[in-house]
Design an enzyme around this catalytic site. Structure first.
Site, PDB file in Angstrom:
ATOM      1  N   HIS A  98       2.391   3.654  -9.782  1.00  0.00           N
ATOM      2  CA  HIS A  98       3.864   3.552  -9.827  1.00  0.00           C
ATOM      3  C   HIS A  98       4.236   2.853 -11.136  1.00  0.00           C
ATOM      4  O   HIS A  98       3.473   2.027 -11.653  1.00  0.00           O
ATOM      5  CB  HIS A  98       4.284   2.707  -8.626  1.00  0.00           C
ATOM      6  CG  HIS A  98       5.754   2.598  -8.390  1.00  0.00           C
ATOM      7  ND1 HIS A  98       6.568   1.773  -9.137  1.00  0.00           N
ATOM      8  CD2 HIS A  98       6.569   3.187  -7.475  1.00  0.00           C
ATOM      9  CE1 HIS A  98       7.814   1.858  -8.677  1.00  0.00           C
ATOM     10  NE2 HIS A  98       7.842   2.721  -7.679  1.00  0.00           N
ATOM     11  N   ASP A 157      -1.869  -2.922  -6.001  1.00  0.00           N
ATOM     12  CA  ASP A 157      -0.500  -2.629  -5.582  1.00  0.00           C
ATOM     13  C   ASP A 157      -0.591  -2.118  -4.146  1.00  0.00           C
ATOM     14  O   ASP A 157      -1.036  -0.995  -3.906  1.00  0.00           O
ATOM     15  CB  ASP A 157       0.086  -1.567  -6.520  1.00  0.00           C
ATOM     16  CG  ASP A 157       1.478  -1.118  -6.087  1.00  0.00           C
ATOM     17  OD1 ASP A 157       1.914  -1.477  -4.975  1.00  0.00           O
ATOM     18  OD2 ASP A 157       2.116  -0.385  -6.863  1.00  0.00           O
ATOM     19  N   GLN A 168       2.334   0.533  -0.420  1.00  0.00           N
ATOM     20  CA  GLN A 168       2.256   1.590   0.582  1.00  0.00           C
ATOM     21  C   GLN A 168       1.154   1.322   1.591  1.00  0.00           C
ATOM     22  O   GLN A 168       1.019   2.067   2.560  1.00  0.00           O
ATOM     23  CB  GLN A 168       2.022   2.954  -0.089  1.00  0.00           C
ATOM     24  CG  GLN A 168       3.102   3.364  -1.069  1.00  0.00           C
ATOM     25  CD  GLN A 168       4.462   3.583  -0.400  1.00  0.00           C
ATOM     26  OE1 GLN A 168       4.551   3.785   0.820  1.00  0.00           O
ATOM     27  NE2 GLN A 168       5.522   3.534  -1.183  1.00  0.00           N
ATOM     28  N   LYS A 189       9.681  -2.134   2.517  1.00  0.00           N
ATOM     29  CA  LYS A 189       8.938  -0.941   2.911  1.00  0.00           C
ATOM     30  C   LYS A 189       8.166  -1.181   4.204  1.00  0.00           C
ATOM     31  O   LYS A 189       7.471  -0.302   4.696  1.00  0.00           O
ATOM     32  CB  LYS A 189       7.964  -0.544   1.801  1.00  0.00           C
ATOM     33  CG  LYS A 189       8.666  -0.088   0.522  1.00  0.00           C
ATOM     34  CD  LYS A 189       7.657   0.289  -0.536  1.00  0.00           C
ATOM     35  CE  LYS A 189       8.236   0.340  -1.929  1.00  0.00           C
ATOM     36  NZ  LYS A 189       9.026   1.532  -2.206  1.00  0.00           N
ATOM     37  N   CYS A 197       9.088   7.429  -9.558  1.00  0.00           N
ATOM     38  CA  CYS A 197       8.614   6.343 -10.435  1.00  0.00           C
ATOM     39  C   CYS A 197       7.131   6.499 -10.758  1.00  0.00           C
ATOM     40  O   CYS A 197       6.382   5.518 -10.782  1.00  0.00           O
ATOM     41  CB  CYS A 197       8.876   4.975  -9.828  1.00  0.00           C
ATOM     42  SG  CYS A 197      10.613   4.611  -9.643  1.00  0.00           S
TER      43      CYS A 197
HETATM   44  C1  LIG Z   1       3.189   2.164  -4.879  1.00  0.00           C
HETATM   45  C2  LIG Z   1       4.445   1.406  -5.205  1.00  0.00           C
HETATM   46  N1  LIG Z   1       4.387   0.399  -6.066  1.00  0.00           N
HETATM   47  C3  LIG Z   1       5.486  -0.324  -6.390  1.00  0.00           C
HETATM   48  C4  LIG Z   1       6.718  -0.031  -5.852  1.00  0.00           C
HETATM   49  C5  LIG Z   1       7.884  -0.856  -6.254  1.00  0.00           C
HETATM   50  O1  LIG Z   1       8.448  -1.530  -5.185  1.00  0.00           O
HETATM   51  P1  LIG Z   1       9.789  -2.352  -5.386  1.00  0.00           P
HETATM   52  O2  LIG Z   1      10.787  -1.395  -5.953  1.00  0.00           O
HETATM   53  O3  LIG Z   1      10.143  -2.826  -4.031  1.00  0.00           O
HETATM   54  O4  LIG Z   1       9.498  -3.467  -6.337  1.00  0.00           O
HETATM   55  C6  LIG Z   1       6.812   1.031  -4.947  1.00  0.00           C
HETATM   56  C7  LIG Z   1       8.102   1.414  -4.329  1.00  0.00           C
HETATM   57  O5  LIG Z   1       8.928   2.097  -4.869  1.00  0.00           O
HETATM   58  C8  LIG Z   1       5.662   1.769  -4.627  1.00  0.00           C
HETATM   59  O6  LIG Z   1       5.714   2.804  -3.779  1.00  0.00           O
END
Ligand SMILES: Cc1ncc(COP(=O)(O)O)c(C=O)c1O
Lengths: 165, 421
Positions: free
Chosen positions: B135, B211, B214, B237, B379
């Site tokens: 991401h 990270d 998910q 999430k 993203c």
């Molecule tokens: C794999 C992953 N990493 C990072 C993020 C970023 O999360 P947040 O926007 O809550 O900081 C997301 C969610 O969009 C994600 O799915």
């Protein structure tokens, strides 16, 4: 809630299925500009030939959703062969049609699509011809960026070609 | 782990339709139809227990945390810190009260890592290894460090099935200082072998940043078993509120890291000639933290724990398997589902291309049927480029989804196909 038929008019679907003026002109001499919709990753390439004060030719390449693709196709058909002054005016009218809602959206800084938050003036819808089919898009605010992408890209091309605003 | 009666995933089966009743938003209508919410990978819905607890805290207990002498300030502090410990236990943190840092979201947690650890440990020429499926939150902070420091980014590639290609792993890790990897792709659903990657990265002398955005909401997650050094996720999430995220870090590692943002809470002492940073975890929590949100996150964790993460995973495998079959049976070659093709190898995230209908248009038509799916690059633009697409449509599941949601998705997709002929 506006219905899908407001968005997906027959003319729009037709231009989506059979886009006009697809491809790229040889550049140079043509001016070539790329536009991006950062929301969805759509990309568009507009190439234009300016001869004297006429937009002699235009081609559209790239990928996108039905709204962005049909808007680009409709635009190309509407501006091809027109005088540069007419093209600028048409862009202005089209932006006006879209800007009522666009001005309330956060600007993403892409392609100068932000509009002055002026009072919406009466728009000469007749002057837009087939383009008026895109009117329904304003009821779907997230899709306005799709419809304006090609227009902003064309504006950038005219600027780069030195056409007075 | 508690004794569990055995089902496919090792946990008691969950009843999604009953659980869905705990989520007020899921009873609303969209365009006159019951909502079919298939966008939990972007943000999940919250159960009443979470919403009620936040309201109850606000109505009865709210005060600023830490250093308050009066009763409710002490109570607020206790609830805030209890939420921290609860979250830490949920992910198997060895020192739950000291290793959980509250941030704004996972993005801020990953920026904290790049800024604090990265800036004090990385120099020109140092290598950070990422994967093609990250991401942007786990890419851009490293890009920023690369621009500032001249570090080098290396990329672990994926194959056509959406799995990491590990054939050259040792070569890629050779000389690397960091491996930053997602536990589960938010686009492909791929579950990465994080424990194995962490072991190999550690052998190469690299720090491992995971990270887990998910993973934590959908899989049993144990930081010790994963063997990673730092791990980030977001509350919104995992049935919790927006505005709060978590960085977990090994205690000694956090101890060694300098502060991120400066201000109140993160100091022990401030003088005219400097400051002394606070102890962990508060060192990384400058300013008034998201207190109500921490209370909500704590209750979200209680909710997930009560359902059981093994049951959540088992449910999502069975639902994903059902969805893969239903979509393939109905649409055959008209649908291309990205990522691993077997449900056991993936999470409940289905990105797809449907004929040549643009994802925006798919999502628009689906909305007419009350079906919420995401359309876009999610993203993950480097991944989109690898897949050769600008965007995908993505349906993602949570514990409140069931087979009827999949059936509605299939019907709505069929309508989209007919619409665009
Ligand atoms: C794999 C992953 N990493 C990072 C993020 C970023 O999360 P947040 O926007 O809550 O900081 C997301 C969610 O969009 C994600 O799915």
């Amino acid at each position: 809630m506006p219905g899908l038929e407001d968005l997906y008019r027959e003319i729009i679907l037709d231009h989506y299925r059979s886009p006009r003026n697809r491809g790229e002109l040889e550049s140079p001499p043509a001016v070539r500009v790329e536009g991006f919709n950062p929301l969805c990753g759509d990309e568009i390439v507009v190439t234009i030939d300016v001869e004297d004060d006429v937009l002699a030719d235009i081609k559209i390449a790239g990928t996108g959703c039905s709204i962005s693709q049909s808007s680009a196709s409709l635009m190309s058909a509407a501006v091809k062969g027109k005088s540069l002054a007419e093209v600028r005016e048409l862009i202005g009218t089209f932006r006006q049609m879209m800007s009522i809602h666009e001005s309330t959206l956060p600007s993403d800084g892409a392609g100068g699509g932000s509009s002055e938050a002026a009072e919406p003036q009466a728009i000469d819808i007749d002057a837009l011809g087939e383009l008026a089919a895109l009117q329904g898009v304003v009821k779907f605010p997230v899709r306005i960026k799709c419809a304006t992408l090609s227009w902003n890209t064309l504006t950038q091309g005219l600027d780069e070609a030195g056409v007075p605003a | 782990m508690a004794e569990l009666t055995t089902h496919t995933g090792g946990g008691p089966a969950l009843d999604a339709a009953t659980l869905a009743k705990d989520f007020p938003l899921l009873s609303r209508k969209v365009n006159g139809r019951p909502i079919t919410y298939l966008d939990s990978a972007a943000s999940s819905q919250r159960p009443s227990a979470v919403l009620d607890a936040m309201r109850e805290y606000d109505e009865t207990t709210h005060a600023n945390v830490h250093r308050g002498v009066y009763g409710i300030a002490e109570e607020a502090t206790r609830r805030f810190e209890a939420a921290r410990t609860n979250v830490g236990r949920f992910i198997g943190a060895p020192a739950p009260s000291r290793e959980v840092v509250f941030t704004k979201n996972a993005t801020e947690a990953l920026n904290l890592v790049a800024h604090s650890w990265g800036r004090s440990n990385l120099e020109r020429g140092d290598v950070v290894v990422l994967t093609e499926m990250e991401h942007h939150a786990n890419i851009v902070p490293w890009h920023m460090l690369a621009a500032e420091r001249g570090i080098e980014l290396r990329w672990l590639p994926i194959d056509d099935d959406g799995q990491l290609v590990l054939d050259d792993l040792d070569a890629v890790l050779d000389g690397a200082k960091v491996l930053a990897v997602t536990c589960m792709s938010n686009v492909l659903g791929t579950l990465n072998p994080v424990a194995e990657l962490a072991a190999r990265a550690h052998a190469a002398g690299a720090l491992v940043v995971a990270d887990a955005c998910q993973a934590v909401p959908h899989l049993p997650t144990d930081v010790s078993a994963l063997g990673v050094d730092l791990l980030a996720f977001s509350a919104h999430k995992m049935l919790g509120p927006t505005g709060i995220g978590v960085l977990w870090g090994r205690e000694e590692l956090l101890q060694s890291m300098p502060p991120f943002l400066g201000g109140g809470e993160m100091i022990l002492d401030v003088r005219k000639d400097g400051f002394t940073p606070n102890d962990i975890p508060w060192r990384f929590e400058a300013g008034t933290p998201p207190i109500t949100e921490a209370v909500g996150l704590g209750v979200a964790v209680d909710y997930l724990r009560a359902v059981g993460m093994d049951a959540v995973r088992a449910h999502e495998i069975s639902l994903t398997s059902y969805a893969l079959d239903a979509l393939r049976d109905r649409f055959g070659a008209d649908i291309r589902i990205f990522g691993p093709q077997a449900a056991e190898d993936r999470g409940g995230v289905l990105s797809f291309a449907f004929r040549d209908v643009h994802p925006h248009d798919i999502s628009q038509i689906l909305d007419e049927y009350g079906v919420c799916v995401r359309a876009g690059h999610h993203c993950a633009k480097p991944l989109m480029r690898r897949l050769g697409v600008n965007a995908t449509a993505r349906a993602s599941f949570a514990l409140y989804n069931d087979e009827r949601d999949v059936d509605t998705l299939v019907e709505a997709l069929d309508a989209a196909g007919k619409f665009f002929g």
